[in-house]
Design a protein around this motif. Structure first.
Motif, PDB file in Angstrom:
ATOM      1  N   VAL A 246       0.838  -1.200   0.000  1.00  0.00           N
ATOM      2  CA  VAL A 246       0.000   0.000   0.000  1.00  0.00           C
ATOM      3  C   VAL A 246       0.874   1.252   0.000  1.00  0.00           C
ATOM      4  N   ALA A 247       1.972   1.215   0.734  1.00  0.00           N
ATOM      5  CA  ALA A 247       2.886   2.367   0.746  1.00  0.00           C
ATOM      6  C   ALA A 247       3.403   2.655  -0.661  1.00  0.00           C
ATOM      7  N   ARG A 248       3.789   1.620  -1.391  1.00  0.00           N
ATOM      8  CA  ARG A 248       4.263   1.836  -2.753  1.00  0.00           C
ATOM      9  C   ARG A 248       3.175   2.462  -3.614  1.00  0.00           C
ATOM     10  N   ASP A 249       1.955   1.943  -3.498  1.00  0.00           N
ATOM     11  CA  ASP A 249       0.850   2.462  -4.304  1.00  0.00           C
ATOM     12  C   ASP A 249       0.561   3.926  -3.986  1.00  0.00           C
ATOM     13  N   ILE A 250       0.607   4.270  -2.700  1.00  0.00           N
ATOM     14  CA  ILE A 250       0.295   5.646  -2.309  1.00  0.00           C
ATOM     15  C   ILE A 250       1.406   6.584  -2.746  1.00  0.00           C
ATOM     16  N   LEU A 251       2.638   6.204  -2.552  1.00  0.00           N
ATOM     17  CA  LEU A 251       3.746   7.098  -2.874  1.00  0.00           C
ATOM     18  C   LEU A 251       3.833   7.409  -4.357  1.00  0.00           C
ATOM     19  N   THR A 252       3.434   6.477  -5.205  1.00  0.00           N
ATOM     20  CA  THR A 252       3.428   6.757  -6.646  1.00  0.00           C
ATOM     21  C   THR A 252       2.377   7.788  -7.020  1.00  0.00           C
ATOM     22  N   ARG A 253       1.342   7.941  -6.176  1.00  0.00           N
ATOM     23  CA  ARG A 253       0.267   8.891  -6.446  1.00  0.00           C
ATOM     24  C   ARG A 253       0.492  10.242  -5.778  1.00  0.00           C
ATOM     25  N   THR A 254       1.435  10.330  -4.839  1.00  0.00           N
ATOM     26  CA  THR A 254       1.658  11.597  -4.117  1.00  0.00           C
ATOM     27  C   THR A 254       2.932  12.282  -4.557  1.00  0.00           C
ATOM     28  N   GLU A 255       3.670  11.705  -5.475  1.00  0.00           N
ATOM     29  CA  GLU A 255       4.928  12.312  -5.928  1.00  0.00           C
ATOM     30  C   GLU A 255       4.658  13.560  -6.767  1.00  0.00           C
TER      31      GLU A 255
END
Length: 255
Positions: A246-255
């Motif tokens: 989930v962290a990977r998924d979120i970080l790709t959307r907040t960059e």
């Protein structure tokens, strides 16, 4: 030494929680801090005094950073033993709901997240661990949550971040299975530790972050900064606590 400290701190927390619950329906003082939603009660301050006094007896050489300022005047580094104290997390919930609040403590030794404690007050459940011992709910050892994707997960995001569209977080919430908010870092952290939530995102002060970071990292979860400044447990951070997927998924959307 740490085993004795851990045992005594668990007893101290349960003592303070009993006192907190006993006063839940009593008369207590309520004041505002930064704004009308940022409350402090006489129970916050009473808890902080009791916790700090107990910690000084348990770990005399330690320094204490606590939310209401009753600890040491300045804690500018994490050298030696440093305790970080949240005497009543979710004070607004405590006052308005009589539910969804907790108490949090953490010990950092020379900067290393070492011991963490989150008391789910109304349910009288103590989440504790660290130091490579594992994480426990009372006496039951927790297993690491299943590493799911954002789409498969419920997530918790601070309402202020959603309302202000910080870091594209409304879109992150839409991509998740659902959005849940307690308004208490203690409760949200427990949700991630137990797998009820895939992630928790909020602007966290030291006492909001310290204990949850210890326990999350002990379970192999991700604790990361979203604002790019890195995690500094002595300052405020925009923090993501999540399973690794989930962290990977979120970080790709907040960059």
């Amino acid at each position: 030494m740490l085993e004795e400290i851990d045992s005594r701190v668990q007893r101290l927390l349960r003592q303070v929680n009993r006192s907190t619950l006993a006063q839940l329906d009593s008369t207590y003082q309520v004041a505002t801090k930064s704004n009308y939603n940022d409350l402090v009660t006489s129970i916050d301050r009473q808890n902080e005094r009791t916790l700090n006094q107990g910690l000084r007896e348990v770990d005399p050489a330690a320094r204490i950073l606590s939310e209401e300022g009753i600890g040491d005047d300045e804690v500018l580094n994490l050298a030696g033993h440093v305790w970080i104290v949240d005497p009543l997390d979710g004070t607004l919930n405590f006052v308005k709901q009589h539910d969804n609040f907790g108490i949090m403590l953490a010990l950092y030794i020379d900067g290393r997240p070492t011991l963490g404690y989150i008391m789910d007050s109304v349910n009288n459940d103590l989440y504790h661990g660290g130091n490579h011992w594992g994480v426990f709910k009372n006496e039951e050892r927790l297993v690491p949550p299943v590493d799911t994707t954002l789409r498969q997960s419920l997530i918790a995001v601070s309402s202020a971040l959603i309302l202000r569209n910080v870091a594209n977080l409304p879109a992150v919430a839409q991509a998740a299975s659902g959005l849940r908010m307690y308004g208490s870092a203690a409760k949200e952290m427990i949700g991630v530790l137990t797998g009820e939530l895939g992630a928790y995102v909020s602007w966290l002060k030291p006492w909001d972050l310290a204990a949850g970071r210890v326990l999350a990292e002990e379970l192999g979860l991700s604790v990361k900064s979203i604002d790019g400044d890195g995690i500094n447990v002595l300052s405020s951070n925009l923090v993501l606590v999540a399973t690794n997927g989930v962290a990977r998924d979120i970080l790709t959307r907040t960059e």
